[in-house]
Motif scaffolding. Structure first.
Motif, PDB file in Angstrom:
ATOM      1  N   SER A 141       1.115  -1.953   0.108  1.00 37.22           N
ATOM      2  CA  SER A 141      -0.141  -0.083   0.153  1.00 37.22           C
ATOM      3  C   SER A 141       0.861   1.392   0.239  1.00 37.22           C
ATOM      4  O   SER A 141       0.641   1.844  -0.743  1.00 37.22           O
ATOM      5  CB  SER A 141      -0.894   0.003   1.309  1.00 37.22           C
ATOM      6  OG  SER A 141      -1.616  -1.212   0.899  1.00 37.22           O
ATOM      7  N   VAL A 142       2.118   0.936   0.518  1.00 36.58           N
ATOM      8  CA  VAL A 142       3.062   2.321   1.406  1.00 36.58           C
ATOM      9  C   VAL A 142       4.148   2.709  -0.460  1.00 36.58           C
ATOM     10  O   VAL A 142       3.187   4.196  -1.033  1.00 36.58           O
ATOM     11  CB  VAL A 142       3.323   2.458   1.665  1.00 36.58           C
ATOM     12  CG1 VAL A 142       5.298   3.309   1.446  1.00 36.58           C
ATOM     13  CG2 VAL A 142       3.081   2.149   3.514  1.00 36.58           C
ATOM     14  N   LEU A 143       4.141   1.706  -1.392  1.00 33.18           N
ATOM     15  CA  LEU A 143       4.551   1.798  -2.280  1.00 33.18           C
ATOM     16  C   LEU A 143       3.836   2.177  -3.607  1.00 33.18           C
ATOM     17  O   LEU A 143       4.147   2.982  -4.091  1.00 33.18           O
ATOM     18  CB  LEU A 143       5.439   0.066  -2.652  1.00 33.18           C
ATOM     19  CG  LEU A 143       6.065  -0.159  -1.662  1.00 33.18           C
ATOM     20  CD1 LEU A 143       6.671  -1.808  -2.538  1.00 33.18           C
ATOM     21  CD2 LEU A 143       7.640   0.966  -2.080  1.00 33.18           C
ATOM     22  N   LEU A 144       2.536   1.784  -2.949  1.00 35.43           N
ATOM     23  CA  LEU A 144       1.563   1.920  -4.627  1.00 35.43           C
ATOM     24  C   LEU A 144       1.115   3.586  -4.250  1.00 35.43           C
ATOM     25  O   LEU A 144       1.269   4.866  -5.252  1.00 35.43           O
ATOM     26  CB  LEU A 144       0.282   1.339  -4.359  1.00 35.43           C
ATOM     27  CG  LEU A 144      -1.317   1.321  -5.523  1.00 35.43           C
ATOM     28  CD1 LEU A 144      -0.497   1.207  -7.131  1.00 35.43           C
ATOM     29  CD2 LEU A 144      -2.020   0.542  -5.739  1.00 35.43           C
ATOM     30  N   LYS A 145       0.721   3.727  -3.099  1.00 31.14           N
ATOM     31  CA  LYS A 145       0.609   5.942  -3.009  1.00 31.14           C
ATOM     32  C   LYS A 145       1.200   6.495  -3.874  1.00 31.14           C
ATOM     33  O   LYS A 145       1.614   7.379  -3.735  1.00 31.14           O
ATOM     34  CB  LYS A 145       0.415   5.199  -1.401  1.00 31.14           C
ATOM     35  CG  LYS A 145      -1.342   5.817  -0.968  1.00 31.14           C
ATOM     36  CD  LYS A 145      -2.203   6.381  -1.854  1.00 31.14           C
ATOM     37  CE  LYS A 145      -3.311   6.164  -1.590  1.00 31.14           C
ATOM     38  NZ  LYS A 145      -4.108   6.966  -1.738  1.00 31.14           N
ATOM     39  N   VAL A 146       3.430   6.038  -2.839  1.00 28.34           N
ATOM     40  CA  VAL A 146       3.727   7.049  -2.980  1.00 28.34           C
ATOM     41  C   VAL A 146       4.348   6.956  -5.183  1.00 28.34           C
ATOM     42  O   VAL A 146       4.427   8.076  -5.621  1.00 28.34           O
ATOM     43  CB  VAL A 146       5.223   5.723  -3.085  1.00 28.34           C
ATOM     44  CG1 VAL A 146       6.488   6.694  -3.681  1.00 28.34           C
ATOM     45  CG2 VAL A 146       5.866   5.833  -1.612  1.00 28.34           C
ATOM     46  N   THR A 178      -0.088   5.599   5.620  1.00 31.50           N
ATOM     47  CA  THR A 178       0.144   4.098   6.707  1.00 31.50           C
ATOM     48  C   THR A 178       1.644   3.422   6.757  1.00 31.50           C
ATOM     49  O   THR A 178       1.280   2.898   7.416  1.00 31.50           O
ATOM     50  CB  THR A 178      -0.668   3.128   4.730  1.00 31.50           C
ATOM     51  OG1 THR A 178      -1.943   3.345   4.066  1.00 31.50           O
ATOM     52  CG2 THR A 178      -0.271   1.676   4.567  1.00 31.50           C
ATOM     53  N   ALA A 179       2.337   4.151   6.137  1.00 31.21           N
ATOM     54  CA  ALA A 179       3.798   4.401   7.104  1.00 31.21           C
ATOM     55  C   ALA A 179       3.902   3.713   8.110  1.00 31.21           C
ATOM     56  O   ALA A 179       4.353   3.368   8.662  1.00 31.21           O
ATOM     57  CB  ALA A 179       4.274   4.672   6.306  1.00 31.21           C
ATOM     58  N   ALA A 180       3.169   5.092   8.927  1.00 31.38           N
ATOM     59  CA  ALA A 180       2.652   5.592  10.241  1.00 31.38           C
ATOM     60  C   ALA A 180       2.178   4.236  11.321  1.00 31.38           C
ATOM     61  O   ALA A 180       2.707   3.186  12.435  1.00 31.38           O
ATOM     62  CB  ALA A 180       2.759   6.253  11.046  1.00 31.38           C
ATOM     63  N   GLY A 202       0.205  11.858  14.899  1.00 32.65           N
ATOM     64  CA  GLY A 202       1.192  12.876  14.451  1.00 32.65           C
ATOM     65  C   GLY A 202       0.716  12.976  13.134  1.00 32.65           C
ATOM     66  O   GLY A 202       1.078  14.439  12.508  1.00 32.65           O
ATOM     67  N   VAL A 203      -0.028  11.887  12.359  1.00 30.74           N
ATOM     68  CA  VAL A 203       0.379  11.842  10.674  1.00 30.74           C
ATOM     69  C   VAL A 203      -0.992  12.932  10.440  1.00 30.74           C
ATOM     70  O   VAL A 203      -0.778  13.630   9.523  1.00 30.74           O
ATOM     71  CB  VAL A 203       0.406  10.323   9.957  1.00 30.74           C
ATOM     72  CG1 VAL A 203      -0.485  10.695   9.036  1.00 30.74           C
ATOM     73  CG2 VAL A 203       1.308   9.626  10.490  1.00 30.74           C
TER      74      VAL A 203
END
Length: 394
Positions: A141-146, A178-180, A202-203
């Motif tokens: 999910s993180v990679l796709l969002k980046v 998502t990374a958080a 925080g996010v």
């Protein structure tokens, strides 16, 4: 990957038609956003249900909101490409700004929702199950969002779109969110500390700050943002390069959407010059600006009498009197009418908004200066306010 996707679906999108190119780029970005965000929604929703993670399910609904914002972007680009009509003679391009504003508000709403969920988890922490499938789903999910953020940013730069720039920053915020969640789950698994809520809060603050900044950035074009100094300088330089143009003033620029620029300006030309030739020069300038810069320019011709020595001396004296106050005040449209029954001198001055003197004080000061040189002359002074670069004469 991004270049391949653009080439595959657009196939020479310009085709000599800039509004059509914008629409095609916008629709491609919209459909990519709708598809990828729906895929992320179902993956995260299923993962959250399996592993009993409220944070992941909240992130899933965040992606569902992103899918809705992509539909807004898609709809906005479709409407903005509509040609001008009787009710909207300047076209519909500003709808793209409205779409960007809607996306910005959705970003703020997601930030508030994530903050609310995070606070709830801080007050009532509970452990979350952990597994390889959950780890793979969140990393993907993180990679796709980046990738999605880079994709939006590439197209936003290509067509200078504030709406897609907002979507790019929203996707970047989602990747961080998502990374958080992922970091919180990993730390909780190895230490037993329940940090998921604090990281999410925080996010959320980061997303809210970015969202409010986006609201301001997308609101400025709708409110009527002043043109850049570089653009104004370029217009002055180009117009003054034409033969017969003595000076120019009262430049007004209006933006009715990306690549929909309308402008008007007063150009000074010698009154003794052939009126037909002067008109031909004005027409040529207007055509050149439309062809070379896609600027719909309307020029008002101001004839200037240059052979009246008495008027010229008075003009120089008034200019020196203005410079004694400030170098930022300029004068234009200086005309002198000499009559036995009563002479008049007529001109406009342009004063910066931040100038400390009142209009009345300026008029009184200049009137006294003029009467000291021409006691029987009536000054007629118009005070304008502008922070644009001053009109320059060759």
């Amino acid at each position: 990957m991004i270049k391949l996707l653009i080439r595959l679906f657009l196939r020479d999108p310009e085709n000599g038609n800039l509004p059509l190119a914008r629409e095609r780029y916008g629709k491609l970005a919209g459909w990519v956003g709708v598809t990828t965000n729906l895929v992320l929604f179902f993956i995260k929703l299923l993962t959250g249900l399996v592993f009993h993670s409220i944070a992941i399910m909240a992130d899933a609904f965040n992606n569902l909101t992103d899918s809705a914002s992509s539909l807004v972007t898609l709809f906005g680009f479709h409407l903005s490409a509509k040609p001008a009509d009787a009710e909207h003679p300047y076209g519909h391009a500003r709808i793209e700004y409205i779409a960007g504003m809607v996306v910005s508000f959705l970003v703020v709403m997601v930030g508030f929702q994530l903050a609310q969920t995070s606070v709830g988890k801080i007050l009532e922490p509970h452990p979350t199950e952990f597994g390889t499938a959950l780890l793979i789903a969140l990393i993907a999910s993180v990679l796709l969002k980046v990738w999605q953020s880079l994709f939006y940013r590439r197209i936003s730069r290509t067509i200078d779109s504030t709406a897609l720039l907002a979507s790019s920053q929203d996707s970047r915020n989602d990747a961080l969110s998502t990374a958080a969640v992922l970091v919180g789950l990993v730390i909780s698994y190895f230490t037993g500390w329940q940090l998921d809520g604090w990281l999410g809060l925080g996010v959320a603050v980061f997303i809210l700050v970015a969202g409010f900044r986006l609201v301001m950035e997308t609101a400025n074009p709708l409110l009527g943002l002043a043109p850049s100094k570089e653009m104004v300088d370029d217009i002055y330089r180009r117009i003054l390069s034409y033969p017969g143009i003595i000076g120019l003033h009262d430049l007004n620029i209006h933006n009715y959407g990306p690549d929909r620029c309308f402008a008007s300006v007063h150009c000074e030309m010698c009154a003794d010059h052939n009126i037909v030739e002067s008109h031909e020069i004005i027409d040529r300038i207007e055509r050149d600006f439309l062809t070379d810069g896609n600027i719909h320019l309307v020029i008002h011709l101001d004839p200037v009498v240059t052979g009246d020595e008495r008027a010229n001396r008075l003009k120089v004296y008034v200019e020196e009197s203005l410079r004694a106050i400030s170098d930022e005040i300029t004068m234009h449209d200086f005309q002198a009418v000499w009559k036995p029954e009563g002479s008049r001198v007529i001109f406009d001055i342009v004063v910066p908004y931040r100038f400390s003197w009142s209009d009345e004080r300026l008029e009184e000061y200049l009137s006294e200066k003029i009467k000291s040189q021409e006691p029987h002359c009536e000054p007629i002074i118009t005070v304008d306010h502008d922070d644009s670069p001053p009109a320059r004469e060759r």
